[in-house]
Design an enzyme around this catalytic site. Structure first.
Site, PDB file in Angstrom:
ATOM      1  N   CYS A 126      -5.950  -2.719 -32.400  1.00 13.39           N
ATOM      2  CA  CYS A 126      -4.506  -2.512 -32.449  1.00 13.39           C
ATOM      3  C   CYS A 126      -4.117  -1.777 -31.177  1.00 13.39           C
ATOM      4  O   CYS A 126      -4.614  -2.100 -30.103  1.00 13.39           O
ATOM      5  CB  CYS A 126      -4.109  -1.758 -33.713  1.00 13.39           C
ATOM      6  SG  CYS A 126      -4.923  -0.144 -33.898  1.00 13.39           S
TER       7      CYS A 126
ATOM      8  N   ARG B 201       4.464  -7.277 -29.466  1.00 12.39           N
ATOM      9  CA  ARG B 201       3.540  -6.566 -28.574  1.00 12.39           C
ATOM     10  C   ARG B 201       2.378  -7.482 -28.182  1.00 12.39           C
ATOM     11  O   ARG B 201       1.937  -7.465 -27.030  1.00 12.39           O
ATOM     12  CB  ARG B 201       3.015  -5.298 -29.252  1.00 12.39           C
ATOM     13  CG  ARG B 201       4.062  -4.208 -29.419  1.00 12.39           C
ATOM     14  CD  ARG B 201       3.473  -2.960 -30.049  1.00 12.39           C
ATOM     15  NE  ARG B 201       2.587  -2.243 -29.135  1.00 12.39           N
ATOM     16  CZ  ARG B 201       1.829  -1.212 -29.493  1.00 12.39           C
ATOM     17  NH1 ARG B 201       1.824  -0.791 -30.760  1.00 12.39           N
ATOM     18  NH2 ARG B 201       1.063  -0.601 -28.606  1.00 12.39           N
TER      19      ARG B 201
END
Length: 271
Positions: A230, A172
């Site tokens: 995050c 990611r």
């Protein structure tokens, strides 16, 4: 007080004269609700805390899990029996993400004695119960500012002068996949630091010495300004906790990537 407690030590404390307040914060990103799992079996005396309802505000401009309104958070904690000076232990089903979010919020709002059950429910070898407790109302009144907090502007500025850690998976971070948010990539200047590398195979945290070596290799050492983000401010709380175990105080960007990428004017890096 350390940020962690072992299952063995928790068993001892629960049989003492002043057992800690227990909070069950089971939650999975994109998974089933945690309440059915709690109803099927939880630590005796543990009160269920819903991450979406109690530890975050409604999704929107602030990201998928923005800070909750303090009045609502305080009310939820008091319903769960949280008292201002009485120890609290939080646990989840593993990884420590949701438990660390509760730990971070309580510490951020001024509670001095909060610990995460190391290894979560999987580490517990004592009995479980299906009986939900009815705790006496607590008196905890949240006051923000107990831990450092970042907004979007602060996060990108910190990346330029300190170390901004991206706690998501490396895929990611690199922008190869993005299963949740509409844009793939990372904040320019951020360093990849997946939370999975903080744990042993059994889900417990690695020893502080190993964690310190890991974070030092990324530039995150005592005396350096460190921030963490995050996807939505949940797994990053686990990273903040891991850094705390090494003596590094890190600021949390709660809005995280879900807030950052929602603004098309913000730059996106891929690598």
């Amino acid at each position: 007080m350390t940020a962690l407690i072992t299952a063995k030590d928790l068993q001892t404390e629960l049989t003492g004269d002043a057992p800690p307040t227990l909070l069950d914060v089971r939650y999975e990103v994109g998974g089933p609700p945690g309440r059915p799992a709690y109803d099927a079996g939880h630590l005796p005396g543990a009160v269920y805390i819903d991450l979406d309802a109690d530890l975050a505000g409604p999704p929107g401009a602030g990201g998928r899990h923005p800070l909750p309104h303090l009045a609502e958070f305080g009310a939820a904690m008091r319903r769960a029996g949280v008292r201002a000076r009485h120890p609290v232990v939080v646990y989840d089903g593993g990884q420590g993400w949701a438990a660390a979010r509760a730990w971070w919020l309580l510490r951020y709002t001024g509670h001095p004695a909060v610990r995460v059950l190391d290894g979560g429910l999987a580490a517990w070898t004592g009995p479980l119960t299906t009986r939900a407790p009815t705790p006496s109302p607590g008196d905890f009144a949240p006051e923000p500012g107990g831990l450092p907090l970042l907004d979007a502007a602060g996060a990108v500025a910190l990346a330029g002068r300190g170390v901004l850690l991206d706690a998501r998976s490396a895929e990611r971070y690199r922008g190869e996949v993005e299963p949740i948010d509409p844009v793939a990539g990372h904040i320019p200047g951020a360093v990849s630091a997946p939370t999975g590398d903080n744990l042993n195979a059994d889900g417990t945290f690695r020893p502080p010495r190993e964690l310190a070596e890991r974070f030092a290799s990324l530039g995150a050492v005592p005396g350096t300004e460190v921030g963490v983000y995050c996807g939505s401010g949940v797994s990053a709380a686990q990273q903040v906790l891991a850094l705390t175990l090494t003596g590094v105080e890190a600021a949390l960007y709660v809005g995280s990537w879900s807030q950052w990428c929602a603004d098309p004017s913000r730059p996106v890096a891929r690598a």
